[in-house]
Structures are given as C-alpha cells and as structure tokens.
Design an enzyme around this catalytic site. Sequence first.
Site, PDB file in Angstrom:
ATOM      1  N   LYS A  25       8.960  -1.140   1.928  1.00 16.27           N
ATOM      2  CA  LYS A  25       7.557  -1.241   1.530  1.00 16.27           C
ATOM      3  C   LYS A  25       6.646  -1.348   2.745  1.00 16.27           C
ATOM      4  O   LYS A  25       7.049  -1.829   3.811  1.00 16.27           O
ATOM      5  CB  LYS A  25       7.349  -2.454   0.623  1.00 16.27           C
ATOM      6  N   ILE A  72       0.822  -1.225   0.000  1.00 17.48           N
ATOM      7  CA  ILE A  72       0.000   0.000   0.000  1.00 17.48           C
ATOM      8  C   ILE A  72       0.846   1.261   0.000  1.00 17.48           C
ATOM      9  O   ILE A  72       0.318   2.369  -0.017  1.00 17.48           O
ATOM     10  CB  ILE A  72      -0.953   0.016   1.202  1.00 17.48           C
ATOM     11  N   GLY A  73       2.157   1.089   0.019  1.00 20.26           N
ATOM     12  CA  GLY A  73       3.021   2.267  -0.005  1.00 20.26           C
ATOM     13  C   GLY A  73       4.477   1.875   0.047  1.00 20.26           C
ATOM     14  O   GLY A  73       4.844   0.755   0.408  1.00 20.26           O
ATOM     15  N   ASP A 132      10.436  15.669   9.499  1.00 24.29           N
ATOM     16  CA  ASP A 132      10.048  15.247   8.146  1.00 24.29           C
ATOM     17  C   ASP A 132       8.545  15.440   7.956  1.00 24.29           C
ATOM     18  O   ASP A 132       7.837  14.514   7.534  1.00 24.29           O
ATOM     19  CB  ASP A 132      10.447  13.787   7.914  1.00 24.29           C
ATOM     20  N   GLY A 163      11.493   5.636   2.117  1.00 24.69           N
ATOM     21  CA  GLY A 163      12.931   5.499   2.291  1.00 24.69           C
ATOM     22  C   GLY A 163      13.308   4.282   3.114  1.00 24.69           C
ATOM     23  O   GLY A 163      14.474   3.900   3.164  1.00 24.69           O
ATOM     24  N   PHE A 164      12.345   3.663   3.773  1.00 24.37           N
ATOM     25  CA  PHE A 164      12.588   2.494   4.618  1.00 24.37           C
ATOM     26  C   PHE A 164      12.361   1.190   3.868  1.00 24.37           C
ATOM     27  O   PHE A 164      12.933   0.160   4.192  1.00 24.37           O
ATOM     28  CB  PHE A 164      11.613   2.533   5.810  1.00 24.37           C
ATOM     29  N   LYS A 171       5.226  -2.346   8.074  1.00 23.56           N
ATOM     30  CA  LYS A 171       6.364  -1.665   7.445  1.00 23.56           C
ATOM     31  C   LYS A 171       7.582  -2.581   7.550  1.00 23.56           C
ATOM     32  O   LYS A 171       8.045  -2.905   8.643  1.00 23.56           O
ATOM     33  CB  LYS A 171       6.648  -0.338   8.139  1.00 23.56           C
TER      34      LYS A 171
END
Length: 831
Positions: free
Chosen positions: A532, A525-526, A646, A529-530, A548
């Site tokens: 998926k 779903i996204g 951020d 920088g880390f 995550k």
Amino acid sequence: MKSLLLLLIVCFSFLVFIPRQTQGIQFLVSCGSNSTSYADSRKWVGDDLSSNNNFTLSDLGIAAFNSTSVEDTGYTGFGPLYKSARFFSTSTSYNFTVDPGNYCVRLHFYPFQFGNYNSNDSAFDVSANDMKLITKFNISDEISWKAEKTNSNITSVVKEYYINIDLNGLQIKFVPNLNSFAFINAIEVLPTPDNLFNTNITKVGSNGLTTITDRAMETMYRLNIGGPKLKSTSDQFLYRNWDSDENFMFSVNAATMVHNTSEISYVTLNYSSVAPLLVYETARVMGNTDVVEKRFNVSWRFFVDPNFDYLIRLHFCELIYDKPNQRFFKIYINNKTAAENYDVYERAGGMNKAYFEDYFDILPQQTDTLWLQLGPDSLMSGPGTDALLNGLEIFKLSKNGNLAHVLDWTSLNGNIHPHGSAKKRLLIEEICFAIACVLALILISGGYCWYIRGKKKSKMAEDAPPGWHPLALHEAMKSTSNARPSNQVVKKYVSTPSINNRTGRKFTLSEIKAATKNFDELAVIGTGGFGKVYRGEIDGGSNIVAVKRADPLCGQGLKEFETEIEMLSKLRHRHLVSLIGYCEEKGEMILVYEFMANGTLRSHLYGSPPPADVLTYKQRVEVCVGAARGLHYLHTGSEVGIIHRDVKTTNILLDEEFVAKMSDFGLSRAGPTLDQTHVSTAVKGSFGYLDPEYFRRQQLTQKSDVYSFGVVLFEVLCGRPVIDPSLPKDQINLAEWALRWQRQRSIEKIVDPRLKGDYSLESLKKFAEIAEKCLMDEGKNRPSMGEVLWQLEYVLQLHDAYIRERESFRSTGELPFGDVPHSLSHIREDE
C-alpha cells in the site's frame, strides 16, 4: 464407348502429371549379413551378396552378429536389421552403381558388443562422394545427446541425407578415427522425385528468395504436428518416419489437437511425394482463442547444429474453415517474421487441400537452437485469429561440401579424442564425482560456520515476520559474495556504519507511523504489487509525502525494493519521481517519495470515480512528452542506461501542475553494455503492455520500453483500458484495436469522445503515427525514446499552431496567411 474413352483420358492424365522419379534402382543393404531379410515391410539384401546387387564393398572388415535382444524403440520395424553390423578398422567404402540424379541416403546405427568390439567405443567419419556427412561420430554420445534434447527414449540412430549425384556412382566411405573403428548396421539408397525440393525458397526476415541448387541436406527433424508417430510404412514414396511433436513444444497447453476424417487431397499431384496424407489429417491450433491477451504464440524448440543454413518446411491443410478470410496468423522462425496475414485456405485454394511452404534461415556460430512460433495476426479481422500447423520438417544445408558437426558437449580437449572409450568416460565421471564430494564437504563445513556466525546476529531480525528479512540484512548477506561498483553502496546493519552514500533521509519507524497516523486506512492513496501507498505528513505537517510500505504477502519484495532504492539513489530528473528517504526497522521496508498531488495518469483517463476535470488534448500530449523525457533520461543518463520494464499509465504520476513523472522502478534493469545487444532475463511486466518480442525471446532491450510506451500513447488518445474483457472480441486489446484503425488511417474515429475535437487532424495523425511505430513487432524497427520524444514535441508544436490559428480565425474571421489551413477545415459550426 464414351465411358471407356473418358477412363483412358483420366489414366493418361494421371501418368502425365505423376511426379517423375529419378531413374535407377533402390538399394536396401543389411550390413554384416549373408542373407536377405524383411524389415519395415521391405526386402533387404545382405552385403555379403553384393556381387549380384550392383554394389561392392572395398574391404570386408568384420561381419558382426548381435546375440542380445534388440530394443528398437526409435523406429519399430527395423529390429531385424539391427541383429547384424559390419565393423571396419581401416578406411572402407560401399560403392553403388547409380545414374545421376537426386537420392535419399539413410545410415542406420545400433550399438552392440561383438567380441572385443563394442560399438559404443567407436569413433569415425562418413562421407558420400566428396560430401562430408559425419565427423568423429560416436553412437553412445549421439544417443545420449538425442535422448536429452528430445526428452525421449532412443536406442538407435538413423541419419538421413538428400544428395544430388552428377556422376555414375555413389561411394559411401567410412574412415575410423585414430586408434578406433567404424561400424554400420544398414544402408538405404533411394531415388527421389526431381521436385521434392524447390530451387528457390523464401528467406526469413525478408521478402527475397535464395537458391539451394546442388546443396546436400541432412534431415534434422520430421514431425506429424498434432498427431501420433507415423511409421515408415505409412509413407509409400520414401518410407519416412514422422515423429510426434509433443516433446518439442515449449508449452503443450498452448495448443489443442484437431482431426478431420474428411477426404483430403493434394493441391497438385506434384505434392504427393512430399508427405503422406495422414500428416495433413491432424493439426494443432491455439489452445484458447478467446483468451484476453492475444500475443502468446504456439512454440516449438529444436536443438540443431550452429553455423549452418536451414530449410524449414511447414505442411498445411485447413481442416475447419470452408471459405477464405476466416483464419489469419503470423509465422516466426528464430524470432524473425517469416510470414504475416497467413491464410491457409486462401493459399491452398480450398478446405482439405494439402500443401507446404519452405523457408530458409541462417544460424550463427553460437546459436544451437531453432524456434518455430505461430501466433494470431489479430490486426486482420476474421472469426479465427488462431494459428494452424499440420506437419514440420527441418533440413540442414551443406556448407562448403560439409554437413558434419561435432557435438560440442562431448569435446574434451584438443589432445584427447572427443569420443574415447567407455572406460575413459567412466574414469572422468568417477573423478568428477570425487571432486563433487570434496566440494560438498567444504560447503557443508562453510555452511556450519556461517550458521554459528549467523546465530550471533539473529536478534536483529527477531521482529521480522516469518520469511521476511530487513533490506539491510539482505544487502549484508549479498555483500559477502558480490563485489559492487563504487557508486553502489552495500548496506550494513548495526555493527557497521549507516548508509552515507545513498541519497535520502533515513526515517525511524516511529516517524513513519506518526506521518501516516499509524498506517491509517483512510490515508491509503494506492496499492500495487509491493503493498500500500499512504499519504503522509512529515516535519510537523509542513511537507506532504507518499509512503510506500512493503507487504510480504504481495508479489514484489526484497529484490524490487533494493532495485528501487539503488535506481533512485543514482537518478535525479524533473520527470522522475524523487526518493526522499527510506525506513528499514523491525522488519519493515518503507520508501518515502515526493507527493504527487494529481495521482496516476490512468485515474485521469478512465478512473473510478470518473475524474472531475477531463484532461485536454494538449494536457495529454504534454504528459506524454514529460514521460518520454523521463524514459529518455533513463535510457541515456548512464553508461549502460536503465530499462524501466514496467511502463504503464499507473506508473506515470502527475504533480499539482500536471507535470508527468515516471515512478516504480522495482522491475528496472541495467541495459546492455556496448558489446551486447540485449539483456537476457525472465519476462516481467504488465498485462497488455508487454513487448511481444521480449516475451518470445526473453531478451530485454530499451525498445521493450518503447513498445510499452506506444501502448500508453494509444491509451491516452482513446481514454480506455488496455484490456477490457467487457468489449466485443475484436476490441478487447487496445493496442490491436487501435492499430487496425491507425493502419486504415481512421484513428480519429476512436479518439476519446470527451476531447470534442479540440485538436488538429495533423497533430492527431502525427501522434498516432508515433504510437504505431512504437508497436512494431520487431524492436529494430521501433524508434528510440529520443526519437519518440522529438516527434511528440513536434506534435505539441502542431497543436499550438492550430490553437493560434483557430483563435485568430474566431476573433477576426481572417486567417494569418489568407487561406483556411487543413487543420481548421473540421471546425464545427457549433464551436
């Protein structure tokens, strides 16, 4: 006859307007010499001939001669002067007969050995009348310091001062320190024009002026920006050397050099003694004016003496544009705004017109660095939004009759003289080397023991990818050297109890795989920088979560995940995404969050594919209020507060009820303590949202989050990306584009057209005012997140009042208070 008369008028005018020199002769003294010599295209007189040259020497000391070759790498042309020197073991003064007025004094020092005297071992003070110029001066330390700070090869030192003399005489006095001696190679005393320095100059950071009347000055730097080093023979008034600026630039690639061979003239003849025209023929401009991000400046860094006042002189000459309003830029000195909307052409009155600007600033006790930065003023329209500079001079101003400063790094202690002999320094270096060797042996032995111990634990990381360690192992290693506060838990692995103090559930890798169908790509779903983010189902499908998974090939890693766990283990708030649990098994680092059904705020503003339902104006304001509440809690919810670092629309998530929650705390940092004003850290953040002050100073504050949130507010209002290279040049950067419209008080012209006027002008204008305040250049001028939150809640109240009045007007045709309020005056007939 008419031609002759015209010629006489021109000559007379030139004589009238030529800058007036202070009356008196100049002195060019070759110390330790008994003859005249020629150096730097000028005639120098030996101080043994002083009886015929209007100056005397109180003590002859020792005339020393240099038998070795002279390496004058600093100022080519002075070599002949450095073949001799005069040494003094007692206080001695040169006494010059001069008229009252302004003078430039230069002292030349070049180290060499003469008999039992080695000038590298000297330590002494120098004063001019009652003005202390130098204290505890050691030529070897001075050369080392200058070579290190300027990244250049230096073999000599020239000290230059500007002094106002109100008596008939100048005494330059040399005072050796205890058990040491003084020396000097050459002295210059030159009368200077009365108008070389302005009495009143602009104070940086304010619109006020300050006076520098009767204050002596020392020249710290003199640079030919964008051009080569200029020898003193190029400067016929005061024979000044102009260095190249390359060694002082923070990034040479940030600017390019330009050169104009056209005829350049001074704005007024009064400026002709300020700098030679060669300085104005070259310049630096920003390297690439077409870059997407327009907030990166051209920067120069200078090491100076702390706790002094400084005069910064900038030399300008427009070499490219032949009319005004073509180039605008800002000037920053020591991270403070010195000038805005700066147009060189307009200030000079034309192209190829040379002039200068003076600025005054104060350096506090602990600050030994002076920054000069030029950047685009993109809020102004014009084909050239880059900066330009031709020359630079930095002068230190006297303080209570003193210009002297001891180099901090050479001070050993209060009992040993800071400029001891070379043998003492060699002994110290040998002792330090011996200590370093012992420490190295200890470290090697300790490292070997650690290696043996580590081999016993190697099995726990055998499943990890190369270069990628489980978070628990990372924590365990850190715990051996870093003590942690009681509210932060150090994770152990296998041989220690599991993590009990962290909030959240510890998942097994098999549970995570089952929840995500073995990390099925259809469940993604996204990305970030880390790595998926997957949609997952746990507890037999009764709970939906976001998973995550760290990817070692992505930019973020151990530190970011460690930070995220630590932050979310301590923080709980309705407007912060909740951490459900984590997994650290077989080299994986996985975090499990509550699932946010409506995804990111960005996807609802201009996502691809376009969102099915456009967020209304009220929904957008409510989302901003929620995000502001989350950030306000971060800033104030603990003793030192948390800085997100951020803030952007992809990190603002929406649940099924469109409640906004801040996410992604991998870059977050603890805020400054009560006795601090900022956190010094490397610059991190996202393109387009980055606080320009944070970028310039590398000093992080909560106001950096406020700036980023201001960009978010305009993004929400306009419904477009913060950076869009497909747009015209002046519209690429959203913050700059929106600010221009807001400062013209016409923000309604760029509002997202999909809102269809479903807002009141009062509410809209108040919303834009908040965004404008958040984007102030200096953090001290920005509101706190608490103030932003309060103002946004007021915006929501204005909108709700407008909706009630509008509905009443439409249903009854009558207003509650009898008159049509301004908020309803723009309702269209087709609504």
